[in-house]
Scaffold this motif. Structure first.
Motif, PDB file in Angstrom:
ATOM      1  N   PRO A 661      -5.577   0.816 -10.999  1.00 61.82           N
ATOM      2  CA  PRO A 661      -4.224   0.938  -9.904  1.00 61.82           C
ATOM      3  C   PRO A 661      -4.490  -0.026  -8.731  1.00 61.82           C
ATOM      4  O   PRO A 661      -5.462   0.042  -8.141  1.00 61.82           O
ATOM      5  N   SER A 662      -3.593  -0.668  -8.330  1.00 68.53           N
ATOM      6  CA  SER A 662      -3.448  -1.449  -7.152  1.00 68.53           C
ATOM      7  C   SER A 662      -3.220  -0.455  -5.959  1.00 68.53           C
ATOM      8  O   SER A 662      -3.084   0.897  -6.217  1.00 68.53           O
ATOM      9  N   THR A 663      -3.256  -0.832  -4.859  1.00 67.52           N
ATOM     10  CA  THR A 663      -2.747   0.212  -3.559  1.00 67.52           C
ATOM     11  C   THR A 663      -1.363   0.465  -3.902  1.00 67.52           C
ATOM     12  O   THR A 663      -0.617  -0.323  -4.747  1.00 67.52           O
ATOM     13  N   HIS A 664      -0.846   1.497  -3.576  1.00 65.99           N
ATOM     14  CA  HIS A 664       0.349   2.121  -3.814  1.00 65.99           C
ATOM     15  C   HIS A 664       1.583   1.531  -2.584  1.00 65.99           C
ATOM     16  O   HIS A 664       1.077   1.441  -1.500  1.00 65.99           O
ATOM     17  N   VAL A 665       2.650   1.589  -3.063  1.00 65.47           N
ATOM     18  CA  VAL A 665       3.861   1.328  -1.962  1.00 65.47           C
ATOM     19  C   VAL A 665       4.682   2.772  -2.101  1.00 65.47           C
ATOM     20  O   VAL A 665       4.787   3.187  -3.386  1.00 65.47           O
TER      21      VAL A 665
END
Length: 723
Positions: A661-665
């Motif tokens: 997973p990427s960083t979340h927003v």
């Protein structure tokens, strides 16, 4: 056994340097005068030190000779060309710059900037400016907005915005603004950089800037070990030192904007004030009386502290007088010096871990001057002097308990990397003399704060000691009597370019150095398991510790604990507890509702309820290794929900090991509203023209690269109201 022996030796051998030599743990160094120069007799052999144009004249040949040695180290660090294996295939690049050290022939943003801030700006301003300008770049990517930026050096997960301390450049540049052309360049870079960081790394909900701790960029040394192959935690966390550097940059922006009658000054002032307040709200740990080194993306408090971050908080004015005194008093010291991080990691080799770094000690000395702590001033000064004398150079770092340049301890041996004449160590030593002893501050004021305990070593039987700088001489006059623990200015006289300061002794209340702190933190646990049990989650992990839910401490956990289930996503983390200390946190285990959106962009979704949601993108970025490079993929997730303004959120996809997973927003949506998600181009370091010289990985000589392989978009509710 190695540590126990070293600690025993350290505690039994804390000595004050004599006028001409020093003994420490069966090692001795001494200084003799040879003509106009000196000879240092160190354990590693003799070093002949030529006379220097700048000089001190004290009652200590050792002190005078080591000042000359630091200037000689600086002369050796002053080069006509630089090189690094990762740039121009290792070929020399013309640059009348400061190189980083005997083993490091390049110029890095943070090393250079701290060194210049520590006084190299006053020793050689022309070379300091040339070096800083080498680390400044415009944009080569034609589709990106133009701008002028300091470079974030190659680093964790592909560099910026995982590491975000490039603003340290302004800490050095602020001293050289008497050159109008250079000042104009600084202001352009400052406004561009603050605007870019405001979009990509500032989190308005926390009031803080995201990113890695400044200088502590070997992840496993100071962050949880599981970040070795996944740097998302670092990218989304908030570091004390990096936020203080942004505060300093905003303060500089206020000053420069006001001089230019730029209306942005008011905005910068508001932002600086808000950031200062947020740092004090988020990082201060009242039960420890310390500022934490970093906190989690959800604000989770972390049992990690670092001396540079605390010192910068004090010297910048972020810490008020009470917190400044508490933080310095509660940060541990050892007889050899002060550790750069605390607590130490029992499973990591010596480098940032279990180590003294002279440039950090120099900032700690500055902080001790701010709070008028003679014991800490003397402690850091002795550490700097002893390290230079025993090693025969201004080394990069030392082992914490022995102050040796290398200690054998099996797989934990170290310091793993070390270099003589390390530039920021040179700067730190010179600052210790010029400001730490003679009291010359950056604004030109002369305010000596000299511990009375150092009077015999520095003055001997002399009435006066002095330092000769490029364009001024400072002389300190011995006090008539010593009935106190701190020597400060009583009378100041100016005679041409000489300032004579008569000292007087005062008594200040001090807190004894904290020499009894536990050395090691408990081991970091694995992620907890979560099992649904009726209307609760049963959280299980092996051991005793603390349980956190979404960054908030729930309480103690001994093997397992029940937590009521929510209709929103919940993320669990645990720490081990041993004595007064917590471990670093485990990886999180997140449970609760989540939707996956696959397919081509744009992707559509209908909000099931009103509230705040979290979006994460599964991706792979194999454009570089985890520990270096310039190709962290940075994109903007654009969220267009019917009936609401478009929301644009930066999303970071660092170098990865496979899909992750990427960083979340986070974003807001109303029940039943259809939302379309699309991706727009962001910005990374490969877009800068300077990195056309980068040959150590992708995104350099072949051209900019800001891409990742994108998979599912994951959406989870963080809050929920009725549909």
């Amino acid at each position: 056994m190695v540590l126990a022996t070293a600690l025993s030796m350290a505690l039994s051998s804390a000595v004050t340097p004599a006028a001409d030599g020093i003994e420490w743990q069966q090692r001795r160094a001494s200084m003799s005068v040879a003509g106009d120069g000196f000879v240092l007799h160190a354990p590693g052999g003799d070093r002949h030190i030529p006379a220097q144009p700048l000089a001190t004249h004290t009652g200590s040949p050792l002190f005078d000779g080591l000042f000359a040695m630091a200037l000689d180290d600086l002369h050796k660090d002053s080069v006509a060309a630089i090189r690094d294996d990762a740039f121009d295939h290792g070929q020399s690049m013309p640059c009348a710059c400061f190189e980083t050290g005997e083993k490091w022939h390049y110029v890095w943003t943070r090393d250079l900037s701290y060194a210049i801030d520590l006084g190299l700006w006053r020793i050689n301003p022309v070379r300091a400016k040339a070096s800083l300008l080498f680390k400044l770049s415009d944009v080569r990517e034609p589709t990106a907005p133009p701008g002028l930026y300091p470079m974030q050096d190659t680093g964790s997960g592909g560099s910026w915005p995982i590491s975000t301390d490039r603003v340290v450049w302004f800490l050095g540049a602020r001293h050289l603004l008497d050159d109008p052309a250079f000042a104009d360049t600084v202001y352009r870079a400052l406004t561009d950089t603050l605007a870019q960081d405001q979009h990509y790394v500032f989190d308005a909900s926390m009031g803080l800037y995201r990113g890695e701790t400044s200088f502590l960029d070997w992840r496993e040394q100071s962050y949880p070990g599981w970040t070795a192959n996944d740097v998302r935690f670092i990218a989304q966390s908030y570091a004390l030192s990096t936020n203080v550097l942004h505060y300093e940059a905003l303060q500089l922006a206020v000053q420069m904007a006001e001089r230019r009658h730029d209306p942005k000054a008011a905005d910068y002032r508001i932002r600086a004030g808000a950031l200062k307040a947020a740092i004090n709200t988020r990082f201060w740990r009242g039960d420890r009386g310390l500022y934490m080194s970093y906190i989690g993306s959800d604000g989770m408090p972390i049992e990690a502290y670092d001396l540079l971050g605390i010192s910068l908080a004090i010297t910048s004015g972020v810490a008020d007088a009470d917190r400044a005194r508490q933080a310095l008093a509660n940060y541990p010291a050892y007889p050899a010096g002060s550790p750069v991080i605390w607590p130490e990691r029992a499973d990591q080799p010596i480098y940032h871990n279990r180590a003294i770094w002279p440039f950090v000690s120099a900032y700690a000395l500055r902080a001790a001057r701010v709070v008028n702590d003679p014991d800490r001033i003397a402690h850091e000064l002795r550490s700097l002097l002893r390290g230079a004398a025993l090693s025969g150079s201004n080394m990069e770092n030392f082992e914490l308990l022995s102050q040796r340049v290398h200690v054998e301890d099996g797989k934990l041996s170290g310091p793993v990397v070390n270099s003589p004449r390390q530039l920021w160590s040179v700067g730190g030593y010179l600052d210790m003399v010029i400001e730490g002893v003679f009291g010359l501050s950056a604004d030109g004021r002369i305010t000596p704060k000299l511990p009375a305990s150092l009077l015999p070593m520095l003055f001997g039987d002399r009435e006066r000691i002095s330092v000769q700088l490029r364009d001024q001489r400072i002389t300190l006059q011995r006090p008539a009597s010593v009935n106190g623990n701190l020597l400060v200015a009583s009378d100041v006289e100016h005679h041409g370019n000489e300032t004579v300061v008569t000292l007087k002794a005062i008594h200040v209340d001090t807190t004894p150095l904290r020499l009894d702190a536990p050395l090691f933190a408990p081991a970091t646990p694995a992620a907890p398991q979560a099992t649904r049990t009726g209307s609760s989650w049963k959280i299980s992990f092996s051991g005793y510790g603390q349980l956190y839910v979404d960054g908030k401490v729930i309480g103690a956990i001994d093997g397992q604990r029940l937590v009521p289930a929510s209709t929103a996503q919940q993320c669990f983390s645990v720490t081990r507890r041993a004595g007064e200390l917590e471990s670093l946190p485990s990886p999180v285990t997140c449970v609760g509702p989540m939707q996956r959106l696959a397919g081509a962009w744009p992707r559509t979704w209908t909000a099931p309820a009103s509230g705040r949601f979290k979006a994460t993108l599964v991706y792979a970025n194999d454009h570089g290794p985890i520990n270096t490079g310039i190709t962290a993929a940075v994109k903007n997730l654009v969220i267009a929900c019917k009936g609401a303004p478009v929301q644009t959120r930066p999303m970071v996809m660092p170098h990865s090991v496979g899909m992750q997973p990427s960083t979340h927003v986070t974003f807001d949506a109303s029940a039943g509203a259809p939302c379309a998600f699309s991706i727009s181009q962001g910005f990374n370091m490969s877009f800068l023209r300077h990195f056309a010289h980068y040959t150590g990985g992708q995104g350099g000589i072949e051209g900019p690269l800001n891409e990742a392989r994108m998979g599912d978009l994951l959406i989870a509710p963080l809050t929920r109201t009725a549909p």
